[in-house]
Design an enzyme around this catalytic site. Structure first.
Site, PDB file in Angstrom:
ATOM      1  N   SER A 119      -2.084   1.918   6.249  1.00 15.67           N
ATOM      2  CA  SER A 119      -1.025   2.729   5.647  1.00 15.67           C
ATOM      3  C   SER A 119      -0.145   3.363   6.711  1.00 15.67           C
ATOM      4  O   SER A 119       0.922   3.864   6.391  1.00 15.67           O
ATOM      5  CB  SER A 119      -1.637   3.869   4.833  1.00 15.67           C
ATOM      6  OG  SER A 119      -2.580   3.389   3.929  1.00 15.67           O
ATOM      7  N   HIS A 140       1.254  -4.167   3.497  1.00 11.70           N
ATOM      8  CA  HIS A 140       0.841  -2.888   2.919  1.00 11.70           C
ATOM      9  C   HIS A 140       0.990  -2.935   1.406  1.00 11.70           C
ATOM     10  O   HIS A 140       2.103  -2.905   0.880  1.00 11.70           O
ATOM     11  CB  HIS A 140       1.680  -1.765   3.551  1.00 11.70           C
ATOM     12  CG  HIS A 140       1.276  -0.413   3.123  1.00 11.70           C
ATOM     13  ND1 HIS A 140       2.139   0.643   3.025  1.00 11.70           N
ATOM     14  CD2 HIS A 140       0.065   0.074   2.745  1.00 11.70           C
ATOM     15  CE1 HIS A 140       1.484   1.709   2.606  1.00 11.70           C
ATOM     16  NE2 HIS A 140       0.226   1.386   2.437  1.00 11.70           N
ATOM     17  N   GLU A 152       4.795  -3.907   1.326  1.00 11.04           N
ATOM     18  CA  GLU A 152       5.657  -3.585   2.462  1.00 11.04           C
ATOM     19  C   GLU A 152       5.209  -4.505   3.601  1.00 11.04           C
ATOM     20  O   GLU A 152       4.023  -4.516   3.941  1.00 11.04           O
ATOM     21  CB  GLU A 152       5.369  -2.126   2.861  1.00 11.04           C
ATOM     22  CG  GLU A 152       6.546  -1.243   3.055  1.00 11.04           C
ATOM     23  CD  GLU A 152       6.137   0.208   3.320  1.00 11.04           C
ATOM     24  OE1 GLU A 152       4.936   0.549   3.425  1.00 11.04           O
ATOM     25  OE2 GLU A 152       7.048   1.029   3.429  1.00 11.04           O
ATOM     26  N   ASN A 190       5.315   5.566   2.674  1.00  8.14           N
ATOM     27  CA  ASN A 190       4.458   6.719   2.996  1.00  8.14           C
ATOM     28  C   ASN A 190       5.171   7.761   3.858  1.00  8.14           C
ATOM     29  O   ASN A 190       4.835   8.937   3.807  1.00  8.14           O
ATOM     30  CB  ASN A 190       3.176   6.268   3.704  1.00  8.14           C
ATOM     31  CG  ASN A 190       2.154   5.784   2.696  1.00  8.14           C
ATOM     32  OD1 ASN A 190       2.219   6.133   1.531  1.00  8.14           O
ATOM     33  ND2 ASN A 190       1.215   4.975   3.149  1.00  8.14           N
TER      34      ASN A 190
HETATM   35  N1  LIG Z   1      -6.209   4.140  -1.120  1.00 11.01           N
HETATM   36  C1  LIG Z   1      -4.929   3.826  -1.148  1.00 11.01           C
HETATM   37  O1  LIG Z   1      -4.174   4.219  -2.067  1.00 11.01           O
HETATM   38  C2  LIG Z   1      -4.348   2.919  -0.091  1.00 11.01           C
HETATM   39  C3  LIG Z   1      -3.063   2.383  -0.283  1.00 11.01           C
HETATM   40  C4  LIG Z   1      -2.541   1.501   0.675  1.00 11.01           C
HETATM   41  C5  LIG Z   1      -3.278   1.204   1.800  1.00 11.01           C
HETATM   42  N2  LIG Z   1      -4.502   1.768   1.989  1.00 11.01           N
HETATM   43  C6  LIG Z   1      -5.241   1.404   3.200  1.00 11.01           C
HETATM   44  O2  LIG Z   1      -6.200   0.420   2.863  1.00 11.01           O
HETATM   45  C7  LIG Z   1      -7.330   0.537   3.734  1.00 11.01           C
HETATM   46  C8  LIG Z   1      -8.589   0.669   2.905  1.00 11.01           C
HETATM   47  O3  LIG Z   1      -8.485   1.784   2.056  1.00 11.01           O
HETATM   48  P1  LIG Z   1      -9.370   1.946   0.725  1.00 11.01           P
HETATM   49  O4  LIG Z   1      -8.742   3.062  -0.044  1.00 11.01           O
HETATM   50  O5  LIG Z   1      -9.598   0.630   0.091  1.00 11.01           O
HETATM   51  O6  LIG Z   1     -10.740   2.452   1.383  1.00 11.01           O
HETATM   52  P2  LIG Z   1     -12.230   2.377   0.742  1.00 11.01           P
HETATM   53  O7  LIG Z   1     -13.021   3.405   1.451  1.00 11.01           O
HETATM   54  O8  LIG Z   1     -12.169   2.389  -0.764  1.00 11.01           O
HETATM   55  O9  LIG Z   1     -12.752   0.906   1.175  1.00 11.01           O
HETATM   56  C9  LIG Z   1     -13.016   0.528   2.498  1.00 11.01           C
HETATM   57  C10 LIG Z   1     -14.090  -0.561   2.454  1.00 11.01           C
HETATM   58  O10 LIG Z   1     -14.228  -1.109   3.765  1.00 11.01           O
HETATM   59  C11 LIG Z   1     -15.617  -1.346   3.978  1.00 11.01           C
HETATM   60  N3  LIG Z   1     -15.869  -1.442   5.422  1.00 11.01           N
HETATM   61  C12 LIG Z   1     -16.029  -0.448   6.333  1.00 11.01           C
HETATM   62  N4  LIG Z   1     -16.239  -0.978   7.560  1.00 11.01           N
HETATM   63  C13 LIG Z   1     -16.206  -2.337   7.411  1.00 11.01           C
HETATM   64  C14 LIG Z   1     -16.374  -3.425   8.305  1.00 11.01           C
HETATM   65  N5  LIG Z   1     -16.581  -3.214   9.605  1.00 11.01           N
HETATM   66  N6  LIG Z   1     -16.307  -4.679   7.808  1.00 11.01           N
HETATM   67  C15 LIG Z   1     -16.105  -4.904   6.494  1.00 11.01           C
HETATM   68  N7  LIG Z   1     -15.926  -3.909   5.598  1.00 11.01           N
HETATM   69  C16 LIG Z   1     -15.983  -2.641   6.050  1.00 11.01           C
HETATM   70  C17 LIG Z   1     -16.304  -0.166   3.293  1.00 11.01           C
HETATM   71  O11 LIG Z   1     -17.673  -0.446   3.049  1.00 11.01           O
HETATM   72  C18 LIG Z   1     -15.465  -0.045   2.012  1.00 11.01           C
HETATM   73  O12 LIG Z   1     -15.968  -0.876   0.985  1.00 11.01           O
HETATM   74  C19 LIG Z   1      -7.030   1.725   4.651  1.00 11.01           C
HETATM   75  O13 LIG Z   1      -6.451   1.252   5.832  1.00 11.01           O
HETATM   76  C20 LIG Z   1      -6.024   2.538   3.841  1.00 11.01           C
HETATM   77  O14 LIG Z   1      -5.198   3.337   4.660  1.00 11.01           O
HETATM   78  C21 LIG Z   1      -5.073   2.598   1.058  1.00 11.01           C
END
Ligand SMILES: NC(=O)c1ccc[n+]([C@@H]2O[C@H](COP(=O)([O-])OP(=O)(O)OC[C@H]3O[C@@H](n4cnc5c(N)ncnc54)[C@H](O)[C@@H]3O)[C@@H](O)[C@H]2O)c1
Length: 283
Positions: A119, A140, A152, A190
């Protein structure tokens, strides 16, 4: 040659949503997490989402089964060694992303594109942990991924044209609309939205009522959802991570995370996913 096989790394909120959208568009996808049980949990969340559509009558049962059958779960990046595109969606920590990309670079075929769903982190910095920075790009997605139309696309200053073109085409093939954004913290959406949510949290910190703030923006500015409802949906931990990288990236106090946001995250109040944030939720 176009993209046919994809691996998604991380099966949380975003990784499972991205996998669902890719499989729904007819592509094979490997969804990897640290442990098999986490990847299976991601798959069962997808199944629940699709079942909701089946019961509403917007998806035939047999199509649900086909979508699920295109998703393979794994706990090892090796599972994706032949894919054309990797989309990484692990937590928003630069060191974790760099480590993951260094491993992917070793394990996945040389021609594959490595995309990150970060993000706010620097695409150039993530790319520098690989020997193919010209094939590293930001893709993104927005939450909830099956509903939000936008991807994005964030090339770093050294991402090559073929990579940009392939990712733009693939995004369209999975039914998304695209915009391009420069590789600076927060990119475009963002950069505008996150300080707005932070400011709403400052209003709570100063004694305002969350319901009033959200109603104010819904009724007075015609926003479909209030900033605090949105913050709860995004995840307060994710919001704090993004703010911190914007604060550090620009070295500018206007991005300083509200102390209340820090306290809430320290207390395990992550918003909707933990059952409690500015509002409470049944889980
Ligand atoms: N939540 C949002 O609204 C949103 C929106 C856009 C982008 N993002 C981005 O997406 C990414 C993930 O966010 P999220 O909300 O899905 O987080 P989340 O915590 O729901 O999921 C992350 C997942 O990654 C797994 N993980 C951790 N280390 C790992 C590894 N080494 N190998 C494989 N899997 C691993 C975890 O077990 C978990 O299942 C972040 O970079 C976040 O900034 C989030």
């Amino acid at each position: 040659m176009g993209i046919r096989n994809v691996m998604v790394v991380g099966s949380g909120l975003m990784g499972s949503g991205i996998s669902q959208v890719i499989a729904s568009a007819g592509f094979e996808v490997i969804m990897v997490d640290q442990k098999m049980e986490y990847a299976e949990r991601g798959l069962s969340n997808i199944s629940v989402n699709l079942s909701r559509r089946v019961s509403k009558g917007s998806l035939p049962e047999n199509e649900k089964e086909q979508i699920i059958s295109r998703i393979t779960t794994a706990d090892d990046l090796h599972a994706g060694k032949h894919v054309d595109l990797v989309i990484e969606a692990v937590p928003e920590r630069l060191e974790l992303k760099k480590k993951t990309f260094a491993e992917l670079d070793q394990m996945v075929q040389r021609e594959a594109i490595l995309a990150t769903n970060t993000s706010s982190l620097s695409i150039a910095s993530i790319g520098s942990s690989t020997k193919r920075p010209e094939k590293v790009i930001g893709m993104h997605f927005f939450s909830p991924v099956p509903i939000m139309k936008l991807v994005e696309i964030i090339p770093s200053i050294i991402t090559d044209r073929d990579t940009i073109h392939a990712v733009e085409e693939f995004s369209k093939q999975i039914g998304k609309e695209t915009i391009f954004a420069s590789d600076y913290p927060g990119f475009t959406v963002n950069r505008l939205l996150v300080p707005f949510m932070n400011e709403a949290i400052y209003l709570v910190f100063e004694g305002n009522n969350p319901e009033d703030i959200d109603r104010g923006m819904r009724l007075g500015a015609n926003h479909p959802i209030g900033p605090l409802e949105l913050a709860d949906q995004v995840g307060l931990d994710v919001l704090l991570d993004v703010l911190e990288s914007m604060y550090e990236g620009f070295n500018d106090s206007k991005y300083r995370p509200c102390p209340l946001l820090k306290r809430m995250v320290e207390s395990g109040k992550f918003g909707k996913k933990s059952g409690s944030g500015f509002y409470t939720y049944n889980r």
